[in-house]
Scaffold this motif. Structure first.
Motif, short mmCIF file in Angstrom:
data_model
loop_
_atom_site.label_atom_id
_atom_site.label_comp_id
_atom_site.label_asym_id
_atom_site.label_seq_id
_atom_site.Cartn_x
_atom_site.Cartn_y
_atom_site.Cartn_z
N PHE A 1 0.86 -1.15 -0.07
CA PHE A 1 0.10 -0.06 0.06
C PHE A 1 1.02 1.47 -0.07
CE2 PHE A 1 -2.83 -3.34 1.66
CZ PHE A 1 -3.79 -3.11 0.88
N PRO A 2 0.83 2.08 -0.97
CA PRO A 2 1.44 3.36 -1.00
C PRO A 2 1.10 4.29 0.05
CG PRO A 2 0.53 2.76 -3.29
CD PRO A 2 0.26 1.78 -2.50
N GLU A 3 -0.05 4.12 0.53
CA GLU A 3 -0.71 5.29 1.57
C GLU A 3 0.15 4.95 2.87
OE1 GLU A 3 -4.04 4.41 -1.64
OE2 GLU A 3 -2.65 3.10 -0.30
N ILE A 4 0.29 3.50 3.09
CA ILE A 4 1.28 3.19 4.03
C ILE A 4 2.63 3.65 4.13
CG2 ILE A 4 2.19 1.36 5.58
CD1 ILE A 4 -0.40 -0.42 5.17
N GLN A 5 3.33 3.57 2.87
CA GLN A 5 4.56 4.13 2.64
C GLN A 5 4.60 5.48 2.91
OE1 GLN A 5 5.73 2.78 -1.38
NE2 GLN A 5 4.70 0.55 -0.86
N ALA A 6 3.38 6.26 2.52
CA ALA A 6 3.53 7.57 2.73
C ALA A 6 3.65 8.13 4.13
CB ALA A 6 2.39 8.22 2.04
N GLU A 7 3.22 7.32 5.10
CA GLU A 7 3.23 7.58 6.32
C GLU A 7 4.75 7.76 6.88
OE1 GLU A 7 -0.84 5.22 7.50
OE2 GLU A 7 1.29 4.75 8.55
N TYR A 8 5.78 7.30 5.95
CA TYR A 8 7.24 7.34 6.22
C TYR A 8 8.17 8.07 5.09
CZ TYR A 8 5.52 3.23 8.87
OH TYR A 8 4.86 2.51 9.80
N ASP A 9 7.37 8.89 4.41
CA ASP A 9 7.72 9.45 3.28
C ASP A 9 8.94 10.43 3.50
OD1 ASP A 9 6.40 11.88 4.18
OD2 ASP A 9 5.19 12.01 2.42
N ASP A 10 9.39 10.84 4.68
CA ASP A 10 10.36 12.02 4.84
C ASP A 10 11.74 10.94 5.61
OD1 ASP A 10 8.95 11.26 7.26
OD2 ASP A 10 8.92 13.18 8.20
N VAL A 11 11.51 9.75 5.58
CA VAL A 11 12.62 8.89 6.21
C VAL A 11 12.91 7.69 5.20
CG1 VAL A 11 12.37 9.81 8.39
CG2 VAL A 11 11.10 7.78 7.50
N GLU A 12 13.93 7.10 5.37
CA GLU A 12 13.99 5.48 4.80
C GLU A 12 13.89 4.50 6.15
OE1 GLU A 12 14.98 2.75 2.19
OE2 GLU A 12 14.90 4.83 1.72
N VAL A 13 12.97 3.69 5.60
CA VAL A 13 12.44 2.73 6.66
C VAL A 13 13.45 1.63 6.80
CG1 VAL A 13 10.62 0.83 7.31
CG2 VAL A 13 9.68 2.98 6.65
N LEU A 14 13.94 1.31 7.82
CA LEU A 14 14.71 0.07 8.07
C LEU A 14 14.01 -1.04 8.46
CD1 LEU A 14 17.70 2.04 10.10
CD2 LEU A 14 17.67 1.46 7.99
N TRP A 15 12.97 -0.86 9.27
CA TRP A 15 12.31 -1.92 9.49
C TRP A 15 10.92 -1.49 10.46
CZ3 TRP A 15 16.93 -2.25 12.49
CH2 TRP A 15 16.88 -1.90 13.87
N ILE A 16 9.92 -2.21 10.11
CA ILE A 16 8.71 -2.04 10.94
C ILE A 16 8.41 -3.44 11.29
CG2 ILE A 16 7.94 0.21 10.10
CD1 ILE A 16 6.26 -1.35 8.11
N GLY A 17 7.76 -3.74 12.40
CA GLY A 17 7.41 -5.06 13.25
C GLY A 17 6.52 -4.94 14.33
N THR A 18 6.29 -6.19 14.75
CA THR A 18 5.24 -6.28 15.72
C THR A 18 5.84 -7.11 17.06
OG1 THR A 18 3.99 -8.24 15.16
CG2 THR A 18 3.41 -6.02 14.02
N SER A 19 5.31 -6.82 18.08
CA SER A 19 5.28 -7.49 19.28
C SER A 19 4.57 -8.89 19.28
CB SER A 19 5.02 -6.87 20.49
OG SER A 19 3.49 -6.93 20.68
#
Length: 358
Positions: free
Chosen positions: A150-168
């Motif tokens: 989803f580009p809309e989720i990517q847009a939530e991080y559009d001012d940085v480079e995502v290294l990782w996102i994860g859950t507990s």
């Protein structure tokens, strides 16, 4: 979050002082170009040096089993070309300021919890809804799939480079004095809540959500300020809550989500080959690794709670149907609110559910 120039400047002063101190002491760490924006040059070994800011204590599993291995793996993958120094314990930025610290060059990398900045990651928070995954590894894999889809989720991080996102690992209900085996048991109880998403279903069940940090939760439970708390298993061990809770209700009610991001300027200064080498040990691989570490820590926490005498109650199929009536009310609200903002919340939720069913 960092709201003013003065606050950002104060963090920058702290960072500059820390870097000066390290240089003056003649340490082995290369601290040249410690902030973002192209201060490093070339692709020679050791040319890229970055700071990694996060909120977790130096003894926490996030530092010892997530951040430290990441740093070592990046250094090895780049043949020593990228050196990263970790600053745990919110040395460079407060827990709720880690994202903006990375985005604004106060730090090169930031690592924290999404729910500390409510509303900033509206679609990412889908993984905080109930029954999304049964393990942290599974949840992390689903979240990375959502990010790629989803580009809309990517847009939530559009001012940085995502290294990782994860859950507990999934979150459960922990209570003192009164055991929760049905939705009705929650009525009138004061429950420490980790997020606005959890608030919704607690309120629907007649409980009163109480917002406080995990650092305050032990004392609140001990003194009876709250009757219980909602959280992943690992929080029992990490905050010694197994010492003060009496009951555990197992229902996989939500998941905590985490991000690690890098300043875009710092990322862009690396050549493409180096970026690729970093990506090989970051992204999905690190996302799932984080989830696996949470699962392992969760198992240790279960053992600690059992040894401390906590009684466990696991929802069966009939229980699950009863709880869904209340918990899915919160999901419906979450979808409605985000759809009103023009976001594809229903599509994201349905896709996440389908991944969890695979």
């Amino acid at each position: 979050m960092l709201k003013t120039f003065d606050k950002k400047w104060s963090y920058a002063v702290v960072l500059s002082a820390a870097m000066f101190s390290l240089t003056a002491c003649g340490g082995d760490t290369d601290v040249e170009g410690e902030t973002s924006g192209g201060e490093n040059e070339g692709g020679e070994a050791g040319e890229f040096s970055y700071d990694f800011s996060h909120m977790f204590p130096s003894s926490h599993v996030m530092e010892t089993d997530v951040v430290t291995p990441f740093i070592e793996d990046v250094n090895e993958a780049t043949n020593g070309g990228v050196d990263i120094t970790s600053y745990p314990g919110a040395q460079l930025a407060e827990p709720d300021a880690q994202y903006e610290a990375a985005a604004t060059s106060v730090a090169d990398m930031g690592f924290s919890v999404h729910s500390y900045t409510p509303g900033q990651f509206p679609l990412t928070s889908v993984m905080e809804q109930p029954f999304m995954a049964s393990t942290g590894a599974e949840g992390s894999d689903i979240l990375w799939d959502l990010y790629e889809e989803f580009p809309e989720i990517q847009a939530e991080y559009d001012d940085v480079e995502v290294l990782w996102i994860g859950t507990s690992e999934p979150g459960q209900i922990y209570t003192v004095d009164q055991q929760v085996t049905s939705v009705e048991d929650l009525e009138g109880m004061r429950m420490r809540s980790p997020s606005p998403e959890v608030n919704k279903w607690l309120e629907a069940a007649g409980a009163t959500p109480v917002t406080m940090s995990m650092n305050e939760t032990y004392e609140a439970l001990e003194r009876g300020t709250v009757d219980g708390t909602v959280g992943p298993y690992h929080t029992l061990l990490d905050y010694s809550l197994q010492e003060v809770i009496d009951y555990v209700t197992v229902g996989d009610f939500y998941m905590t989500t985490f991000f690690a991001v890098m300043n875009q300027g710092a990322w862009d200064e690396m050549d493409e080959e180096t970026q690729g080498q970093v990506e090989d040990v970051a992204k999905r691989e690190m996302s799932v690794h984080l989830g696996e570490m949470m699962d392992e820590r969760g198992e240790e926490a279960i053992e600690a709670a059992e040894e401390a005498g906590a009684e466990f109650y696991e929802l069966d199929e009939a229980d699950q149907e009863e709880w869904e009536e209340y918990l899915l009310t919160g999901v419906e609200e979450w979808i409605k609110e985000r759809e009103a903002e023009g976001l594809p919340a229903q599509e994201v939720y349905d896709y996440a559910e389908s991944l969890g069913d695979e």
